[in-house]
Enzyme design. Sequence first.
Site, PDB file in Angstrom:
ATOM      1  N   VAL A  66      16.521 -10.870   7.527  1.00 33.02           N
ATOM      2  CA  VAL A  66      16.763 -10.733   9.335  1.00 33.02           C
ATOM      3  C   VAL A  66      18.188  -9.555  10.060  1.00 33.02           C
ATOM      4  CG1 VAL A  66      17.684 -12.401  11.264  1.00 33.02           C
ATOM      5  CG2 VAL A  66      16.596 -12.961   9.215  1.00 33.02           C
ATOM      6  N   LYS A 138       1.685  -3.563  22.064  1.00 32.89           N
ATOM      7  CA  LYS A 138       1.229  -4.223  22.911  1.00 32.89           C
ATOM      8  C   LYS A 138       2.080  -3.974  24.032  1.00 32.89           C
ATOM      9  CE  LYS A 138       1.516  -9.320  24.588  1.00 32.89           C
ATOM     10  NZ  LYS A 138       1.866 -10.589  24.622  1.00 32.89           N
ATOM     11  N   HIS A 269     -25.404  14.279  -9.837  1.00 33.25           N
ATOM     12  CA  HIS A 269     -26.619  13.669  -8.637  1.00 33.25           C
ATOM     13  C   HIS A 269     -25.843  12.003  -8.790  1.00 33.25           C
ATOM     14  CE1 HIS A 269     -28.709  17.238  -7.472  1.00 33.25           C
ATOM     15  NE2 HIS A 269     -27.103  17.737  -6.765  1.00 33.25           N
TER      16      HIS A 269
END
Length: 505
Positions: A66, A138, A269
């Site tokens: 935190v 946002k 291929h």
Amino acid sequence: MNKKINAALISVFYKDGLEPVVRQLEAQGATIYSTGGTQQFIEGLGIKVVPVENLTTYPSILGGRVKTLHPTVFGGILGRRAVDTDRQEMQQYGIPEIDLVIVDLYPFQETVANTTEEKAIIEKIDIGGPSMIRGAAKNFSDVTVVASKDDYSKLVDILAAQNGETSLEQRRAFAAKAFQIVADYDIAINNYFNPESPINVLGAGKQTVLRYGENPHQTAIFYGNLEETFAQLHGKELSYNNLVDVDAAIELIKEFNGADAAVFGIIKHTNVCGIATRSTVAEAWTDALAGDPESAFGGVLVTNKEVDAATANAISEIFFEVLIAPSFSEEAMQVLQAKKNRILLQLKNTNTTANIFKNAVNGTLQQGKDAGNFEKWEEVGGRPSSDAERKDLEFANIVCKHLKSNAIALVKNGQLVGKGCGQTSRIDALRHAVEKAKQFNFDLNGAVMASDAFFPFNDCVQLGHEAGITAFVQPGGSIRDKDSIAYCQERGLALVMTGMRHFRH
């Protein structure tokens, strides 16, 4: 409208390329807020920084879990400058306007790739980073967000050219990329916790724009991280067609993970046009090439062992696009790097995606990988296959699995000596395989044959027998299996039913 960057919050794991950004912000007179290691980095440049804890009045706590999760930080990011009540509340609570957020994410995917220690992996699940990125994205009408170090130089150019301002279009573009970065991050975490039911999203992950698609008029993008699978040591950029063939080559060589013998394959291929297993890489290359030296021109080469100088010199006699190996000797590298466009890939792992996707109609098809060689080994012919024949039959069945359907593989002594692939009938695939063997002067007497699906009639075992084939392997499952079984029993030929079809469309 343009917005002046007066304050920036910077908290990043990777500091690469950050210095020019910080110096540009300093030159524009912006206030810089930061945390932990980023703060120390900026201060080490002699640039003034305001610690985030001065805003939050809390130090970094819980072992660093935190730091920024606080209303003052998120209020500064999410506050709407054009909304009177937002501005009033920001002023009331002493929340500064943050105009720029530069935040990246803890290296979760890299940690998963490099360790199995769950504690270390869990600690790399970022919480504050995605929240700040999403908040800034946002609020792109007021805030610029940069979530990738790849965009640092773009930001510096914008700030220098526009006197420290960003336009609404630029902020919206940065926000769009930020949302994608967070979405990719969340998908990676989900897939770690849900390996049995991962989320597969087309367009997720790192994007690489390719020169063009299968043809020059087609656009192409690769989504994913190539570096997780291989390291490119030399050569030009990989093209769309290169990547398709490289994928086919890796899928082929992973069949031989842990094999003691050297295996060398040649892909053209997406089809195997040459492959052999021998005691040395050089011998495996020589015999793989002999299987079809014409088709090998311009192909993708792959081996499960280190490429040495002798092999490198032999390979250099032909033109090829890509060479893939787990390692290269120093002498081999000197030889192979003589041609600047040769693509040399060091294979790190063969853990490719577990599913196959293909666009169809107006949607997407998804299926699991075709894993395994056979489900059973049922000897139903006129005699059991010998030990030597069984070894070749197992090898031939793997090779056949990596040919386009309808497919036939002819193998003798651990060498592909003839193949037919992509034919509209199985008998045509066999005719093509026999003709290829004859073209390159192979004696098919004593050779074995594999088919990717059942024989609908006995014409395949009959034509194979006439060419010299003595043992056959196929999945079985035809209502007319008894015809092929009867033919082999009457003539003393070995015939094995595997119960596993290997269609490849």
